[in-house]
Design a protein around this motif. Structure first.
Motif, PDB file in Angstrom:
ATOM      1  N   LEU A   1       0.833  -1.203   0.000  1.00 25.53           N
ATOM      2  CA  LEU A   1       0.000   0.000   0.000  1.00 25.53           C
ATOM      3  C   LEU A   1       0.867   1.251   0.000  1.00 25.53           C
ATOM      4  O   LEU A   1       0.602   2.201  -0.763  1.00 25.53           O
ATOM      5  CB  LEU A   1      -0.906   0.016   1.229  1.00 25.53           C
ATOM      6  N   ILE A   2       1.898   1.286   0.834  1.00 32.34           N
ATOM      7  CA  ILE A   2       2.764   2.457   0.906  1.00 32.34           C
ATOM      8  C   ILE A   2       3.394   2.733  -0.457  1.00 32.34           C
ATOM      9  O   ILE A   2       3.452   3.889  -0.919  1.00 32.34           O
ATOM     10  CB  ILE A   2       3.839   2.265   1.985  1.00 32.34           C
ATOM     11  N   ALA A   3       3.853   1.687  -1.121  1.00 28.66           N
ATOM     12  CA  ALA A   3       4.433   1.862  -2.457  1.00 28.66           C
ATOM     13  C   ALA A   3       3.401   2.410  -3.433  1.00 28.66           C
ATOM     14  O   ALA A   3       3.708   3.282  -4.258  1.00 28.66           O
ATOM     15  CB  ALA A   3       4.989   0.530  -2.959  1.00 28.66           C
ATOM     16  N   ALA A   4       2.155   1.923  -3.339  1.00 26.75           N
ATOM     17  CA  ALA A   4       1.103   2.376  -4.249  1.00 26.75           C
ATOM     18  C   ALA A   4       0.726   3.833  -3.987  1.00 26.75           C
ATOM     19  O   ALA A   4       0.482   4.602  -4.923  1.00 26.75           O
ATOM     20  CB  ALA A   4      -0.124   1.476  -4.115  1.00 26.75           C
ATOM     21  N   VAL A   5       0.676   4.239  -2.707  1.00 24.49           N
ATOM     22  CA  VAL A   5       0.387   5.638  -2.388  1.00 24.49           C
ATOM     23  C   VAL A   5       1.522   6.519  -2.898  1.00 24.49           C
ATOM     24  O   VAL A   5       1.288   7.603  -3.464  1.00 24.49           O
ATOM     25  CB  VAL A   5       0.176   5.837  -0.870  1.00 24.49           C
ATOM     26  N   GLY A   6       2.755   6.067  -2.706  1.00 24.01           N
ATOM     27  CA  GLY A   6       3.892   6.825  -3.222  1.00 24.01           C
ATOM     28  C   GLY A   6       3.814   7.025  -4.724  1.00 24.01           C
ATOM     29  O   GLY A   6       4.063   8.121  -5.233  1.00 24.01           O
ATOM     30  N   ALA A   7       3.426   5.970  -5.457  1.00 27.89           N
ATOM     31  CA  ALA A   7       3.279   6.089  -6.911  1.00 27.89           C
ATOM     32  C   ALA A   7       2.171   7.068  -7.273  1.00 27.89           C
ATOM     33  O   ALA A   7       2.293   7.850  -8.220  1.00 27.89           O
ATOM     34  CB  ALA A   7       3.008   4.715  -7.513  1.00 27.89           C
ATOM     35  N   ALA A   8       1.078   7.051  -6.500  1.00 30.43           N
ATOM     36  CA  ALA A   8      -0.061   7.925  -6.810  1.00 30.43           C
ATOM     37  C   ALA A   8       0.288   9.393  -6.611  1.00 30.43           C
ATOM     38  O   ALA A   8      -0.191  10.257  -7.360  1.00 30.43           O
ATOM     39  CB  ALA A   8      -1.261   7.544  -5.944  1.00 30.43           C
ATOM     40  N   VAL A   9       1.095   9.707  -5.599  1.00 32.54           N
ATOM     41  CA  VAL A   9       1.436  11.109  -5.336  1.00 32.54           C
ATOM     42  C   VAL A   9       2.796  11.496  -5.913  1.00 32.54           C
ATOM     43  O   VAL A   9       3.201  12.647  -5.820  1.00 32.54           O
ATOM     44  CB  VAL A   9       1.395  11.420  -3.819  1.00 32.54           C
ATOM     45  N   GLY A  10       3.501  10.533  -6.499  1.00 30.45           N
ATOM     46  CA  GLY A  10       4.755  10.821  -7.179  1.00 30.45           C
ATOM     47  C   GLY A  10       5.932  11.062  -6.264  1.00 30.45           C
ATOM     48  O   GLY A  10       6.824  11.861  -6.583  1.00 30.45           O
ATOM     49  N   VAL A  11       5.973  10.365  -5.118  1.00 27.27           N
ATOM     50  CA  VAL A  11       7.068  10.512  -4.160  1.00 27.27           C
ATOM     51  C   VAL A  11       7.516   9.121  -3.727  1.00 27.27           C
ATOM     52  O   VAL A  11       6.685   8.267  -3.402  1.00 27.27           O
ATOM     53  CB  VAL A  11       6.640  11.330  -2.924  1.00 27.27           C
ATOM     54  N   VAL A  12       8.828   8.898  -3.699  1.00 28.89           N
ATOM     55  CA  VAL A  12       9.353   7.617  -3.232  1.00 28.89           C
ATOM     56  C   VAL A  12       9.317   7.604  -1.704  1.00 28.89           C
ATOM     57  O   VAL A  12       9.916   8.475  -1.056  1.00 28.89           O
ATOM     58  CB  VAL A  12      10.788   7.394  -3.729  1.00 28.89           C
ATOM     59  N   PRO A  13       8.620   6.641  -1.083  1.00 26.61           N
ATOM     60  CA  PRO A  13       8.476   6.651   0.378  1.00 26.61           C
ATOM     61  C   PRO A  13       9.774   6.314   1.103  1.00 26.61           C
ATOM     62  O   PRO A  13      10.556   5.466   0.663  1.00 26.61           O
ATOM     63  CB  PRO A  13       7.421   5.553   0.636  1.00 26.61           C
ATOM     64  N   GLN A  14       9.967   6.974   2.235  1.00 26.57           N
ATOM     65  CA  GLN A  14      10.994   6.614   3.198  1.00 26.57           C
ATOM     66  C   GLN A  14      10.275   5.991   4.396  1.00 26.57           C
ATOM     67  O   GLN A  14       9.251   6.520   4.852  1.00 26.57           O
ATOM     68  CB  GLN A  14      11.786   7.847   3.633  1.00 26.57           C
ATOM     69  N   LEU A  15      10.792   4.889   4.909  1.00 26.33           N
ATOM     70  CA  LEU A  15      10.091   4.131   5.940  1.00 26.33           C
ATOM     71  C   LEU A  15      10.777   4.250   7.295  1.00 26.33           C
ATOM     72  O   LEU A  15      12.009   4.327   7.383  1.00 26.33           O
ATOM     73  CB  LEU A  15      10.008   2.655   5.536  1.00 26.33           C
ATOM     74  N   ALA A  16       9.951   4.239   8.342  1.00 24.03           N
ATOM     75  CA  ALA A  16      10.450   4.226   9.725  1.00 24.03           C
ATOM     76  C   ALA A  16       9.695   3.125  10.463  1.00 24.03           C
ATOM     77  O   ALA A  16       8.501   3.265  10.739  1.00 24.03           O
ATOM     78  CB  ALA A  16      10.227   5.575  10.385  1.00 24.03           C
ATOM     79  N   PHE A  17      10.370   2.032  10.764  1.00 25.53           N
ATOM     80  CA  PHE A  17       9.713   0.881  11.380  1.00 25.53           C
ATOM     81  C   PHE A  17       9.508   1.115  12.877  1.00 25.53           C
ATOM     82  O   PHE A  17      10.404   1.591  13.580  1.00 25.53           O
ATOM     83  CB  PHE A  17      10.517  -0.390  11.126  1.00 25.53           C
ATOM     84  N   GLU A  18       8.294   0.778  13.339  1.00 30.25           N
ATOM     85  CA  GLU A  18       7.893   0.979  14.726  1.00 30.25           C
ATOM     86  C   GLU A  18       7.294  -0.327  15.268  1.00 30.25           C
ATOM     87  O   GLU A  18       6.921  -1.220  14.495  1.00 30.25           O
ATOM     88  CB  GLU A  18       6.848   2.099  14.829  1.00 30.25           C
ATOM     89  N   PRO A  19       7.171  -0.453  16.608  1.00 28.00           N
ATOM     90  CA  PRO A  19       6.534  -1.649  17.166  1.00 28.00           C
ATOM     91  C   PRO A  19       5.065  -1.746  16.733  1.00 28.00           C
ATOM     92  O   PRO A  19       4.423  -0.735  16.406  1.00 28.00           O
ATOM     93  CB  PRO A  19       6.639  -1.431  18.681  1.00 28.00           C
TER      94      PRO A  19
END
Length: 332
Positions: free
Chosen positions: A261-279
């Motif tokens: 989903l994050i990758a798909a949202v990034g494609a829709a808004v034209g920004v490559v996502p940066q991730l921060a993993f949390e518990p």
């Protein structure tokens, strides 16, 4: 002309539903209490076009105040049906304020049902949630799954309690009821606290997206127009089958993993996502996955919007609203 009361009409799904009912030729009375879970400014924007329609009227009222207060606030019309979307939303916040969720979602629903009983209104579509399934091992989720020991958040418990209440009023007072279990609805006007909207804000601001757990959790994302179509089909079913009591899933029947989903949202808004993993967050379920077989059989419900298209429409709305970045994610 069909006259419908829509509770929660200033919200995301409620405003879309009111527009659809008006387009179908109905008279619509909307009710909302502008709960501060997210900013009133966004809800007022949802109502802007509706307020200009000659067959729409709006009342600001709180279901918790009781049937007499509803009678005083609402137009004295012959209502054909009630579509009850109003609820205090969100799994996470319900862990912090469980009593508020019971007061709004259970007591509020009880007051609405009592008002309907007093007014002789016998048709109700109740908005429930996929959260009631909890971490059931039965995949995809079927409506006949035993759920009493499945709810893992106060929000889910409040929604399942609402379903129990609707059955009580069906049994005692012959109300026709359809409980519609929604599955992660998204699209234009989506609540700002929900994942897709939140991710779009973070991407536009150049901030990392929090990933709770390892990113393998999945949700059955359902485009708002498909959910609204299911609601309208459910309403028509109730009107054609008086005395009925049914529960149906209104999902997309296609779970999407969080990282996808994050990758798909990034494609829709034209920004490559940066991730921060949390518990992992308490109260969250591992997956949601609707079995739509019953909804298709009873209602002809068949969602049509692929995720990429739905996200494209969301992104177009989001980009046309630059002022959204100045509105807090939550009012408090």
């Amino acid at each position: 002309m069909l006259t419908c009361l829509v509770t929660g009409s200033a919200g995301f799904i409620g405003s879309h539903l009111c527009e659809r009912l008006l387009a179908d030729g109905c008279r619509v009375v909307g009710l909302d209490n502008f709960d501060p879970y997210y900013h009133r400014q966004l809800k007022e924007q949802n109502l802007t076009a509706l307020r200009q329609h000659p067959r729409f009227s709006f009342c600001e009222a709180d279901l918790r105040q009781g049937p007499a207060a509803l009678t005083a606030a609402l137009p004295a019309l012959a209502y054909d049906a009630v579509i009850h979307l109003a609820a205090k939303a969100g799994v996470g916040p319900s862990l912090r304020e469980p009593a508020a969720y019971m007061e709004n979602n259970v007591l509020g629903t009880t007051h609405l049902l009592e008002w309907m009983r007093e007014r002789g209104i016998r048709t109700l579509l109740f908005a429930s949630s996929s959260s009631v399934y909890g971490n059931t091992p039965a995949i995809p989720f079927g409506e006949d799954e035993p759920l009493l020991a499945r709810c893992i958040s106060p929000y889910a418990t409040s929604k399942l309690s609402g379903e129990a209440l609707t059955f009580t009023y069906h049994h005692l007072y012959q109300m026709s009821v359809l409980n519609a279990r929604f599955f992660t609805v998204y699209g234009p006007r989506q609540r700002p606290d929900l994942a897709i909207h939140k991710f779009a804000r973070l991407l536009r601001a150049g901030q990392p997206i929090p990933v709770y757990g390892d990113g393998s959790t999945s949700r059955d994302y359902t485009f708002v127009a498909d959910t609204v179509d299911g609601i309208v089909r459910g309403l028509n079913y109730l009107l054609q089958h008086p005395g009925t009591y049914e529960t149906v899933n209104l999902g997309n029947s296609h779970p999407v993993a969080l990282l996808d989903l994050i990758a798909a949202v990034g494609a829709a808004v034209g920004v490559v996502p940066q991730l921060a993993f949390e518990p992992e967050q308490p109260g969250d379920v591992a997956t949601t996955y609707a079995d739509n077989t019953k909804a298709y059989r009873l209602l002809g419900y068949a969602p049509r919007t692929p995720l990429a298209e739905g996200l494209r429409q969301f992104a177009a709305w989001f980009d046309a609203k630059p002022e959204l970045s100045a509105v807090p994610l939550q009012a408090r």
